[in-house]
Design an enzyme around this catalytic site. Structure first.
Site, PDB file in Angstrom:
ATOM      1  N   CYS A 113       0.797  -1.227   0.000  1.00  0.00           N
ATOM      2  CA  CYS A 113       0.000   0.000   0.000  1.00  0.00           C
ATOM      3  C   CYS A 113       0.829   1.276   0.000  1.00  0.00           C
ATOM      4  CB  CYS A 113      -0.947   0.017   1.200  1.00  0.00           C
ATOM      5  SG  CYS A 113      -2.091  -1.371   1.248  1.00  0.00           S
ATOM      6  N   HIS A 352      -8.955   3.774  -2.076  1.00  0.00           N
ATOM      7  CA  HIS A 352      -7.593   3.310  -1.825  1.00  0.00           C
ATOM      8  C   HIS A 352      -7.072   2.529  -3.038  1.00  0.00           C
ATOM      9  CE1 HIS A 352      -4.089   1.594  -0.161  1.00  0.00           C
ATOM     10  NE2 HIS A 352      -4.620   0.609   0.562  1.00  0.00           N
ATOM     11  N   CYS A 382      -0.458   2.182   6.620  1.00  0.00           N
ATOM     12  CA  CYS A 382      -0.033   0.845   7.001  1.00  0.00           C
ATOM     13  C   CYS A 382       0.293   0.063   5.732  1.00  0.00           C
ATOM     14  CB  CYS A 382      -1.127   0.137   7.801  1.00  0.00           C
ATOM     15  SG  CYS A 382      -2.745   0.078   7.005  1.00  0.00           S
ATOM     16  N   GLY A 384       0.674  -3.930   3.974  1.00  0.00           N
ATOM     17  CA  GLY A 384       0.380  -5.347   4.076  1.00  0.00           C
ATOM     18  C   GLY A 384       1.576  -6.155   4.553  1.00  0.00           C
TER      19      GLY A 384
END
Length: 417
Positions: A113, A352, A382, A384
């Site tokens: 991300c 997102h 954050c 993954g």
């Protein structure tokens, strides 16, 4: 003794505090243009029929047009990507089709991300190392995985395979983040995104995209122009969100489709000439994979310590709303002022796009900083499998003695205007 002397000298050379980072230096790494496409619902929104490479071509052309840069001056392009197969091929071909010469190199990077922000950091690092002078970062998504038996003997390695929804429910359960708290955060995100969209504040960061859309009833194609994000749900309030069924009932009962980030299509780019921002540095960290959403809470303090700033110095925080559970946890853990976090809403309302979120947040926070005349900014997400990255970027307006700090965390960066 020699080592101690060297460390003493370096400690004096390392800039600390907002004052040091707002100063202009001839060797500053700077951002000069930040754009993104509209973000639309994945698979059913305005960009559902638009191939990945077409988004990149449109974005790159818009960047050339807005920045007025000579494409021949751009030495390298770094594309953040998560899922797209053959991304390196597609990015290179898109750059050529957009008008960059074959002397402009191209690469693809993946840090889940935070890929978009990782692309920005990669660009900045190459400039710092004198590998190149002018670069562009252009983020543009996760396939089912399986691990070997050797990896599966390690529990934390197994945890890397947990679905993101499960990690959200883990946070809700482990840290008592109630459904009510999550829905209240989601309602706020929609409301904060709705007002700027109606006021037209997103326009300076969005480049309209002309695309062809297939009519599902007739099968005919027609051309349309997508100009704005289509996931922002006007009029959203807390009470209706409480009635939504859990999205992951086998995992828990707190995360829903409305208090989780929308999966969206989109892309974002950064390039520079009239100076918008100064890149200062970046840090990265990790956390337990099964609660990967807490990444910003461990990533944001790292550049604070490294660069000598405090949370009270920061005017705006942009933290990716992967799930409301992780947002509520990070807000509480870090003790942030809610008024300073995601003033234009976040991924729950806007969306997102995995490979582009890092750069999308940069575009949004820089636009909001100009509106507020803010000085210090932080962007974080954050990552993954349980990671966090933080980059410190100082942003400044050319010819102006003032500065803005932008920082993105989990991939976190700090900028100074």
């Amino acid at each position: 003794m020699a080592s101690e002397c060297l460390q003493g000298v370096l400690s004096h050379l390392k800039p600390t505090g907002v004052k040091d980072f707002t100063q202009k230096n001839p060797d500053d790494v700077v951002v000069t243009c930040a754009l993104r496409t509209p973000l639309t619902k994945a698979g059913k929104g305005g960009l559902k029929d638009t191939p990945f490479e077409n988004l990149l071509v449109s974005l790159m052309k818009s960047t050339i047009e807005k920045s007025r840069i000579d494409p021949k001056l751009v030495e390298d392009i770094v594309c953040g990507n998560v899922n797209e197969a053959g991304a390196a091929y597609r990015c290179r071909a898109a750059a050529l089709a957009a008008g960059f010469p074959n002397t402009t190199a191209c690469a693809s990077v993946n840090r889940f991300c935070s890929s978009g922000l990782f692309a920005v950091q990669t660009v900045a690092d190459q400039i710092v190392n004198n590998s190149i002078e002018i670069m562009m970062s252009a983020p543009g998504q996760r396939e089912a995985l399986s691990f070997s038996e050797e990896l599966l003997t390690c529990q934390e390695a197994q945890d890397c395979l947990q679905p993101m929804g499960q990690t959200s429910e883990n946070i809700g359960k482990d840290f008592n983040i109630t459904r009510e708290l999550q829905d209240r955060w989601a309602a706020q995100s929609y409301q904060r995104a709705e007002a700027p969209q109606k006021a037209g504040w997103f326009k300076d960061e969005i480049c309209p995209i002309k695309i062809k859309v297939k009519d599902p009833k007739t099968g005919q194609w027609h051309e349309v122009t997508v100009t704005q994000d289509d996931g922002i749900r006007a009029g959203t309030t807390f009470e209706p969100l409480q009635k939504i069924c859990p999205a992951f009932p086998k995992r828990g009962d707190k995360s829903t489709g409305e208090n989780s980030s929308q999966v969206t299509d989109g892309a974002a780019a950064r390039l520079g000439q009239p100076i918008l921002a100064k890149f200062v540095g970046a840090t990265v960290t990790g956390c337990a994979p099964m609660i990967m959403g807490i990444g910003p809470s461990v990533a944001i303090p790292k550049p604070f310590e490294k660069y000598g700033i405090a949370k009270d110095n920061v005017d705006i925080f942009e933290i990716n709303e992967a799930f409301a559970s992780m947002m509520v946890y990070c807000m509480n853990k870090l003790g942030l002022d809610p008024k300073k976090v995601n003033p234009r809403g976040g991924a729950i309302a806007i969306g997102h796009p995995l490979g582009a979120t890092g750069a999308r947040q940069v575009s949004t926070i820089l636009s909001e900083a100009r509106r507020q005349k803010a000085k210090v900014l932080v962007s974080s997400m954050c990552i993954g499998t349980g990671q966090g990255m933080a980059a410190f970027v100082g942003q400044r307006v050319h010819g102006c003695g003032e500065g803005i700090c932008f920082m993105s965390v989990s991939l976190a960066s700090l900028c100074i205007f």
